[in-house]
Design an enzyme around this catalytic site. Structure first.
Site, PDB file in Angstrom:
ATOM      1  CG  ASN A  68      -1.809   1.218   1.287  1.00  0.00           C
ATOM      2  OD1 ASN A  68      -1.947   1.952   0.317  1.00  0.00           O
ATOM      3  ND2 ASN A  68      -2.407   1.447   2.447  1.00  0.00           N
ATOM      4  CD1 TRP A  69       3.513   0.938  -2.914  1.00  0.00           C
ATOM      5  CD2 TRP A  69       3.474   2.075  -4.834  1.00  0.00           C
ATOM      6  NE1 TRP A  69       4.169   0.177  -3.862  1.00  0.00           N
ATOM      7  CE2 TRP A  69       4.152   0.863  -5.048  1.00  0.00           C
ATOM      8  CE3 TRP A  69       3.317   2.959  -5.902  1.00  0.00           C
ATOM      9  CZ2 TRP A  69       4.685   0.510  -6.292  1.00  0.00           C
ATOM     10  CZ3 TRP A  69       3.835   2.609  -7.142  1.00  0.00           C
ATOM     11  CH2 TRP A  69       4.519   1.405  -7.335  1.00  0.00           C
ATOM     12  CE  LYS A  70      -0.271   3.320   4.737  1.00  0.00           C
ATOM     13  NZ  LYS A  70      -0.163   3.510   6.202  1.00  0.00           N
ATOM     14  CG  HIS A 101      -5.912   1.902   5.147  1.00  0.00           C
ATOM     15  ND1 HIS A 101      -5.459   2.854   6.030  1.00  0.00           N
ATOM     16  CD2 HIS A 101      -4.879   1.027   4.958  1.00  0.00           C
ATOM     17  CE1 HIS A 101      -4.204   2.560   6.360  1.00  0.00           C
ATOM     18  NE2 HIS A 101      -3.837   1.467   5.734  1.00  0.00           N
ATOM     19  CD  GLU A 118      -3.016   5.668   6.608  1.00  0.00           C
ATOM     20  OE1 GLU A 118      -1.989   5.341   7.226  1.00  0.00           O
ATOM     21  OE2 GLU A 118      -3.085   5.690   5.358  1.00  0.00           O
ATOM     22  CD  GLU A 130      -5.781  -0.857   8.332  1.00  0.00           C
ATOM     23  OE1 GLU A 130      -4.885  -0.074   7.990  1.00  0.00           O
ATOM     24  OE2 GLU A 130      -6.978  -0.543   8.407  1.00  0.00           O
ATOM     25  N   GLY A 161       2.781   2.829  11.621  1.00  0.00           N
ATOM     26  CA  GLY A 161       3.577   4.042  11.616  1.00  0.00           C
ATOM     27  C   GLY A 161       4.028   4.491  13.005  1.00  0.00           C
ATOM     28  CB  SER A 169       4.895  -2.086  12.044  1.00  0.00           C
ATOM     29  OG  SER A 169       4.439  -0.769  12.208  1.00  0.00           O
ATOM     30  N   GLY A 226       2.821  -1.243   4.300  1.00  0.00           N
ATOM     31  CA  GLY A 226       2.898   0.188   4.043  1.00  0.00           C
ATOM     32  C   GLY A 226       4.300   0.614   3.664  1.00  0.00           C
ATOM     33  N   GLY A 227       5.030   1.201   4.614  1.00  0.00           N
ATOM     34  CA  GLY A 227       6.338   1.798   4.328  1.00  0.00           C
ATOM     35  C   GLY A 227       7.322   0.880   3.648  1.00  0.00           C
TER      36      GLY A 227
END
Length: 252
Positions: free
Chosen positions: A9-11, A97, A99, A169, A175, A215, A236-237
């Site tokens: 998920n590049w966001k 999601h 967010e 999640e 994050g 994470s 994610g990251g």
């Protein structure tokens, strides 16, 4: 056999050129060194979808949008419909999601509309659920996640539900540098599978891939993925670095 899935998920990261280069690198690494039995998905910004579909070998890598509109078409300036997503060649869409829920006020009612439109357009929803820190600290995460699912995906028919991928999640571990322990991940994944079995039967529950979305890194992927009910990750990251993403893909 449930599918093993690692979805990035590049966001809101990478411009178009950077995204295409990242997708190209991931494609090269997965083709050379990736595990053959793992489904790899790239969740890119809307602006990247068509070019990324053209860039990767879609027999090896699936492409996902990170959202879609709750309406099929019309006077909704700035929205991207499920039909538009499908027309790019994308096969998946991330829905629910944390967010989107927190920053954009998405409700269960909104998500039900999006789920219906995604399925109508033959997109595979990656449906996210999970609890914030205060719920985890209160020990009521099971009730919280069950309510999220009862208000949304449990409204679907068994036939439609089987088309989903579920992503758990732990919002408190996204994050923040915190990670659920392997035992915590297995416990909540097993709970999710148990309530799916209660609703739709054990056969359906055993078919559904449930991904861990908090994470996950190359250093802990193997420990997480060895759990019986953890079928992969929504990353994610670490998905923004091709080598790290490959390390997670090869964590099984």
């Amino acid at each position: 056999m449930r599918k093993k899935i690692v979805a990035g998920n590049w966001k809101c990261n990478t411009n178009l050129q950077e995204g295409v280069q990242l997708a190209k690198k991931v494609n090269e690494l997965v083709a050379k060194e990736g595990a053959d039995d793992v489904v790899v998905v790239l969740g890119t910004p809307f602006t990247h979808l068509t070019k990324v579909v053209e860039t990767v070998d879609t027999d090896v890598i699936g492409v996902s949008a990170q959202n879609c509109a709750a309406e099929p078409k019309g006077a909704f300036t700035g929205e991207i419909s499920a039909e538009m997503v499908k027309s790019t060649g994308a096969e998946y869409v991330i829905l629910g999601h944390s967010e989107r829920r927190e920053y954009f006020g998405e409700t269960s009612e909104t998500l039900n509309k999006k789920l219906a439109l995604a399925l109508e357009n033959n997109l595979t929803p990656i449906y996210c659920c999970g609890e914030p820190l205060e719920i985890r600290e209160a020990g009521t995460q099971n009730d919280f996640v069950k309510k999220q699912m009862e208000e949304t995906v449990f409204q679907l028919s068994a036939n439609d539900f089987k088309k989903l991928v579920i992503a758990y999640e732990p919002i408190w571990a996204i994050g923040t540098g915190k990670t659920a322990t392997s035992e915590q991940a297995q416990e909540i994944h097993a709970f999710i599978r148990s309530i799916i079995a209660e609703k739709f039967g054990n056969e359906v529950a055993q078919e559904i891939s449930i991904l861990y979305g908090g994470s996950c890194k190359p250093s802990n992927a193997k420990e997480l993925f060895t759990n019986e009910d953890v079928d992969g990750g929504l990353i994610g990251g670490a998905s923004l670095k091709a080598e790290d993403f490959l390390g997670i893909i090869n964590g099984f």
